[in-house]
Design a protein around this motif. Structure first.
Motif, PDB file in Angstrom:
ATOM      1  N   THR A   1       8.250   5.330  -1.510  1.00  0.00           N
ATOM      2  CA  THR A   1       7.730   5.271  -2.880  1.00  0.00           C
ATOM      3  C   THR A   1       6.233   5.573  -2.917  1.00  0.00           C
ATOM      4  O   THR A   1       5.627   5.557  -3.990  1.00  0.00           O
ATOM      5  CB  THR A   1       7.965   3.870  -3.493  1.00  0.00           C
TER       6      THR A   1
ATOM      7  N   THR B   1      12.248   0.931   0.634  1.00  0.00           N
ATOM      8  CA  THR B   1      11.299   0.246  -0.254  1.00  0.00           C
ATOM      9  C   THR B   1      11.597  -1.243  -0.217  1.00  0.00           C
ATOM     10  O   THR B   1      12.724  -1.646   0.078  1.00  0.00           O
ATOM     11  CB  THR B   1      11.421   0.762  -1.714  1.00  0.00           C
TER      12      THR B   1
ATOM     13  N   THR C   1       2.443   2.590   7.887  1.00  0.00           N
ATOM     14  CA  THR C   1       2.070   1.248   7.438  1.00  0.00           C
ATOM     15  C   THR C   1       0.991   1.402   6.375  1.00  0.00           C
ATOM     16  O   THR C   1       0.312   2.424   6.328  1.00  0.00           O
ATOM     17  CB  THR C   1       1.507   0.439   8.630  1.00  0.00           C
TER      18      THR C   1
ATOM     19  N   LYS D   1      -4.097   1.502  14.204  1.00  0.00           N
ATOM     20  CA  LYS D   1      -2.972   2.457  14.276  1.00  0.00           C
ATOM     21  C   LYS D   1      -2.881   3.034  15.679  1.00  0.00           C
ATOM     22  O   LYS D   1      -1.797   3.174  16.235  1.00  0.00           O
ATOM     23  CB  LYS D   1      -3.145   3.580  13.237  1.00  0.00           C
TER      24      LYS D   1
ATOM     25  N   TYR E   1      -7.175  12.102   2.542  1.00  0.00           N
ATOM     26  CA  TYR E   1      -6.454  12.747   1.430  1.00  0.00           C
ATOM     27  C   TYR E   1      -7.460  13.161   0.347  1.00  0.00           C
ATOM     28  O   TYR E   1      -8.217  12.315  -0.142  1.00  0.00           O
ATOM     29  CB  TYR E   1      -5.496  11.814   0.685  1.00  0.00           C
TER      30      TYR E   1
HETATM   31  N1  NAP Z   1      -6.043   7.533   1.891  1.00  0.00           N
HETATM   32  C1  NAP Z   1      -6.294   8.328   2.927  1.00  0.00           C
HETATM   33  O1  NAP Z   1      -7.132   9.251   2.848  1.00  0.00           O
HETATM   34  C2  NAP Z   1      -5.549   8.147   4.216  1.00  0.00           C
HETATM   35  C3  NAP Z   1      -5.750   9.092   5.222  1.00  0.00           C
HETATM   36  C4  NAP Z   1      -5.073   8.923   6.417  1.00  0.00           C
HETATM   37  C5  NAP Z   1      -4.235   7.834   6.596  1.00  0.00           C
HETATM   38  N2  NAP Z   1      -4.084   6.938   5.588  1.00  0.00           N
HETATM   39  C6  NAP Z   1      -3.198   5.788   5.798  1.00  0.00           C
HETATM   40  O2  NAP Z   1      -2.090   5.884   4.953  1.00  0.00           O
HETATM   41  C7  NAP Z   1      -1.494   4.590   4.882  1.00  0.00           C
HETATM   42  C8  NAP Z   1      -0.891   4.393   3.521  1.00  0.00           C
HETATM   43  O3  NAP Z   1       0.075   5.387   3.274  1.00  0.00           O
HETATM   44  P1  NAP Z   1       0.264   5.973   1.809  1.00  0.00           P
HETATM   45  O4  NAP Z   1      -1.042   6.510   1.353  1.00  0.00           O
HETATM   46  O5  NAP Z   1       1.452   6.824   1.830  1.00  0.00           O
HETATM   47  O6  NAP Z   1       0.527   4.615   0.991  1.00  0.00           O
HETATM   48  P2  NAP Z   1       0.774   4.347  -0.574  1.00  0.00           P
HETATM   49  O7  NAP Z   1       0.901   5.611  -1.338  1.00  0.00           O
HETATM   50  O8  NAP Z   1      -0.251   3.352  -0.999  1.00  0.00           O
HETATM   51  O9  NAP Z   1       2.184   3.637  -0.563  1.00  0.00           O
HETATM   52  C9  NAP Z   1       2.415   2.550   0.294  1.00  0.00           C
HETATM   53  C10 NAP Z   1       3.861   2.605   0.719  1.00  0.00           C
HETATM   54  O10 NAP Z   1       4.061   1.666   1.766  1.00  0.00           O
HETATM   55  C11 NAP Z   1       5.187   0.879   1.447  1.00  0.00           C
HETATM   56  N3  NAP Z   1       4.970  -0.464   1.985  1.00  0.00           N
HETATM   57  C12 NAP Z   1       3.805  -1.164   2.002  1.00  0.00           C
HETATM   58  N4  NAP Z   1       3.995  -2.364   2.557  1.00  0.00           N
HETATM   59  C13 NAP Z   1       5.316  -2.440   2.897  1.00  0.00           C
HETATM   60  C14 NAP Z   1       6.108  -3.435   3.486  1.00  0.00           C
HETATM   61  N5  NAP Z   1       5.598  -4.628   3.847  1.00  0.00           N
HETATM   62  N6  NAP Z   1       7.411  -3.167   3.683  1.00  0.00           N
HETATM   63  C15 NAP Z   1       7.947  -1.970   3.321  1.00  0.00           C
HETATM   64  N7  NAP Z   1       7.237  -0.982   2.754  1.00  0.00           N
HETATM   65  C16 NAP Z   1       5.940  -1.219   2.534  1.00  0.00           C
HETATM   66  C17 NAP Z   1       5.277   0.863  -0.059  1.00  0.00           C
HETATM   67  O11 NAP Z   1       6.631   0.661  -0.412  1.00  0.00           O
HETATM   68  P3  NAP Z   1       7.149  -0.366  -1.550  1.00  0.00           P
HETATM   69  O12 NAP Z   1       5.943  -0.876  -2.283  1.00  0.00           O
HETATM   70  O13 NAP Z   1       8.062   0.466  -2.411  1.00  0.00           O
HETATM   71  O14 NAP Z   1       7.865  -1.417  -0.802  1.00  0.00           O
HETATM   72  C18 NAP Z   1       4.804   2.263  -0.421  1.00  0.00           C
HETATM   73  O15 NAP Z   1       5.862   3.184  -0.401  1.00  0.00           O
HETATM   74  C19 NAP Z   1      -2.597   3.585   5.184  1.00  0.00           C
HETATM   75  O16 NAP Z   1      -2.281   2.814   6.315  1.00  0.00           O
HETATM   76  C20 NAP Z   1      -3.828   4.457   5.432  1.00  0.00           C
HETATM   77  O17 NAP Z   1      -4.653   3.969   6.459  1.00  0.00           O
HETATM   78  C21 NAP Z   1      -4.692   7.088   4.385  1.00  0.00           C
END
Ligand code: NAP
Length: 314
Positions: A13, A38, A81, A145, A165
């Protein structure tokens, strides 16, 4: 469906996982099916994925048994994560450990772990240019990580090293802000160095390319990026693309860490790593490899053309 290889997508999601789900669903003859994970299958984003053909399954990264059930019978898993939900390196590692254990129990044939590099390797522990955070990290969401990479050792894993991003400009409050004079400004401790950036939608497409490549990337680390740009270059592109004036201010990292918003110290350290270790950070990511895995890889201008209406200009 029966003959398709099922990919269990954590974070379905969200931004990274969502991109992978969309990539799988956009290729119905590609041989893969998608199991979207999710914590809350009743939420709008989860229902929307179900409506598009994903099998939506409930699991929680804090509950290893729920992950084992969610991974059972799958071919592969995309593991990510979300540090920003709790800001804890230790919790991020515990969640990654659960993911690796569930992948092992399910006997998955291919796991992608969305990781980042260990920034502590870039400077001696005695280096005082930036503080240690949470006692033992320079950039907790990077270093934790990387530490978690070890949990996946022995599994058929691809370590996917992602980049900043560009979507942070609208989704993370990092876009330029309008001043009283009508000029938009933004400040980062990036000096004149280049930031490795990517359209987040492309991360999922790259992940799909890695799964489609079969065993080619198993055991490998793949560093991905869309374009490396200085903040002045990004400002110029934003100015042209949005029809406004955007000016970048290069601030000192200590000043940025003092901005006071939640995670300012972490982000200050992160941008300082991008600035002080430009060669190493850029060297760990390849535009060519990224494009080979995702031929529709976007440049910043491509991304801006598609996403400009999302950038708040008030
Ligand atoms: N922003 C940046 O520029 C960037 C760059 C590189 C790496 N990152 C890394 O990307 C990661 C975040 O990924 P994203 O941006 O795709 O996140 P996001 O769009 O904020 O979405 C977070 C996702 O993680 C799931 N989630 C969170 N906690 C959970 C749990 N306890 N159990 C199951 N699912 C869980 C949520 O699912 P539900 O809520 O539906 O359960 C949701 O689908 C971070 O760790 C960050 O360090 C970010």
């Amino acid at each position: 469906m029966e003959n398709k290889k099922v990919i269990a997508v954590v974070g379905a999601t969200g931004a990274q996982g969502g991109g992978l789900v969309r990539a799988i669903l956009a290729d119905p003859n590609g041989g893969f099916a998608c199991r979207a994970i999710t914590r809350d299958p009743s939420k709008d984003q989860a229902r929307a994925l179900a409506g598009k053909g994903a099998d939506v399954v409930k699991a929680d990264l804090d509950d290893v048994d729920s992950l084992k059930k969610a991974f059972a019978g799958a071919y592969g898993a995309y593991c990510v994560t979300n540090f920003w939900e709790h800001f804890s390196g230790e919790k991020e590692k515990a969640q990654a450990k659960n993911l690796a254990e569930a992948a092992r129990t399910a006997g998955l044939k291919h796991v992608i772990w969305s990781t980042l590099e260990d920034t502590r390797k870039l400077m001696a522990p005695s280096d005082t240019r930036m503080p240690m955070l949470q006692e033992k990290y320079r950039v907790p969401h990077f270093d934790a990580k990387h530490e978690a990479d070890a949990y996946f050792a022995g599994l058929p894993v691809t370590y996917l090293v992602t980049s900043f991003y560009w979507d942070n400009l609208y989704a993370f409050g990092l876009g330029p802000k309008k001043g009283d004079d009508g000029v938009y400004t933004w400040a980062f401790p990036m000096g004149d160095k280049r930031l490795a950036g990517i359209a987040v939608e492309d991360i999922g497409k790259v992940a799909y390319g890695i799964f489609k490549a079969g065993t080619q990337y198993i055991g490998k680390t793949v560093g991905i990026v869309g374009e490396n740009l200085t903040l002045d270059q990004m400002s110029e592109k934003l100015s042209k693309g949005l029809g406004i004036v955007v000016k970048y201010h290069a601030v000192e990292a200590d000043a940025y860490r003092g901005f006071g918003f939640p995670g300012a110290d972490e982000m200050g350290n992160m941008f300082q790593v991008y600035r002080d270790f430009e060669r190493e950070v850029l060297g760990a990511r390849s535009i060519e490899v990224t494009r080979s895995l995702n031929p529709s890889l976007q440049t910043f201008d491509d991304w801006l053309a598609k996403n400009k209406s999302k950038i708040p200009l008030a």
